[in-house]
Enzyme design. Sequence first.
Site, mmCIF file in Angstrom:
data_model
loop_
_atom_site.group_PDB
_atom_site.id
_atom_site.type_symbol
_atom_site.label_atom_id
_atom_site.label_comp_id
_atom_site.label_asym_id
_atom_site.label_seq_id
_atom_site.Cartn_x
_atom_site.Cartn_y
_atom_site.Cartn_z
ATOM 1 N N SER A 39 0.834 -1.205 0.000
ATOM 2 C CA SER A 39 0.000 0.000 0.000
ATOM 3 C C SER A 39 0.870 1.258 0.000
ATOM 4 C CB SER A 39 -0.957 -0.039 1.196
ATOM 5 O OG SER A 39 -1.955 0.941 1.073
ATOM 6 N N ASP A 59 -8.319 -5.797 -5.783
ATOM 7 C CA ASP A 59 -8.172 -4.554 -5.012
ATOM 8 C C ASP A 59 -8.536 -3.361 -5.882
ATOM 9 O OD1 ASP A 59 -7.404 -2.527 -3.240
ATOM 10 O OD2 ASP A 59 -5.286 -2.674 -3.796
ATOM 11 N N HIS A 116 -6.444 -6.215 -1.460
ATOM 12 C CA HIS A 116 -5.377 -5.272 -1.122
ATOM 13 C C HIS A 116 -4.299 -5.915 -0.251
ATOM 14 C CE1 HIS A 116 -3.793 -1.212 -0.732
ATOM 15 N NE2 HIS A 116 -3.792 -1.312 0.583
#
Length: 452
Positions: A180, A375, A427
């Site tokens: 991320s 994601d 994610h």
Amino acid sequence: MARLLLLFFFFLILLHYASCSRHEQEKDRIFHLPGEPNDVSFSHFSGYITVNESAGRALFYWLTESPPSENPESKPLVLWLNGGPGCSSVAYGAAEEIGPFRINPDGKTLYHNPYSWNKLANLLFLESPAGVGFSYSNTTSDLYTAGDQRTAEDAYVFLVKWFERFPQYKHREFYIAGESYAGHYVPQLSQIVYEKRNPAINFKGFIVGNAVIDDYHDYVGLFEYWWAHGLISDLTYHNLRITCEFGSSEHPSSKCTKAMEAADLEQGNIDPYSIYTVTCKKEAAALRSRFSRVRHPWMWRAYDPCTEKYSGMYFNSPEVQKAMHANITGLAYPWKGCSDIVGEKWADSPLSMLPIYKELIAAGLRIWVFSGDTDSVVPITGTRYSIRALKLQPLSKWYPWNDDGQVGGWSQVYKGLTLVTIHGAGHEVPLFRPRRAFLLFQSFLDNKPLPM
């Protein structure tokens, strides 16, 4: 004679130094975690490293070594960083992704993660920057002025001091990993480690997942993913492209923010981290209310609150904190998976990591980028656009890789970088597809392409 005395004196200094390091280590040893399984065999340590004396900034870490059966002395060291910005590597990386334990729904007991990455490497989780998780600063303004540069600088100071506390890891193969917004943290810290060339740190490369890499390409890929998956209308897609694409994700224009809000309404109550997964309604609604308060709207969802309820219960337990040598200063706020203050007040965020990628690729470091393909927060489309912008020479064709007779995802090897997708993962890839994430990490450490 004088030379012998000098050597003896030098030996005594080294002996004293080693004794001090061992003492500091043992102070951080975790002997038992509340609710842990009865058959824990590996050693683990946690505690604080002060990274700035004058400001009183100290970062919290948790080291989980490989089990004795895996010969931990021969295994590399891997630093794991979660993003946000402002989110905890203990909450996410350790407790629900790659760490040896998972937390049961009661928030009090733990169970083994059968695909823990500590079977392959010694894992070092760092809560960074100060203000995240158990990491703290005695200077309140630090929580409101955190940004990329200080986060990277503090993390490097942490590493240098941590290696002094754990000298047995000096010269061991060392990698940095994350996901991320750690798509910023990981290459930025890697750049500092590479350029400092500290002989004690045997840095070999990094691996990042669903990583924020380049604002322009991330924006283009983000909006394309939303539109192609039927999450937004043609009109909103058009408005997003003309109002957001050439701006900063950290400081968007008012028109971009308005278009983002329209996209949010059209998407409805889905889990953006894994678009085919059922949501937890209460937390999703609370998360949506944060949208108007943040300055980087496409990253407003930092991490999925549906998966952090158990960790909030566990790590706020006084017994757990005592066992982990955590919260020793008595923080004025509860432990949280993500710090709203740190994330919302983030100070500096460069538009692109591509120049750092180019530098470290040229240096010959091992660099892998992976992406879960369900994601919609930092989707595969943006990642592919960013990598294409590097103009790397392909060394393989785009191919499906194999997981026990099934397509585990797709991959392409370039000169200086390997790209891997994980089919059916969101994610947090190790949370959604733990076995495939394990195979990915194994291939990365072995420096071998994933099997066809």
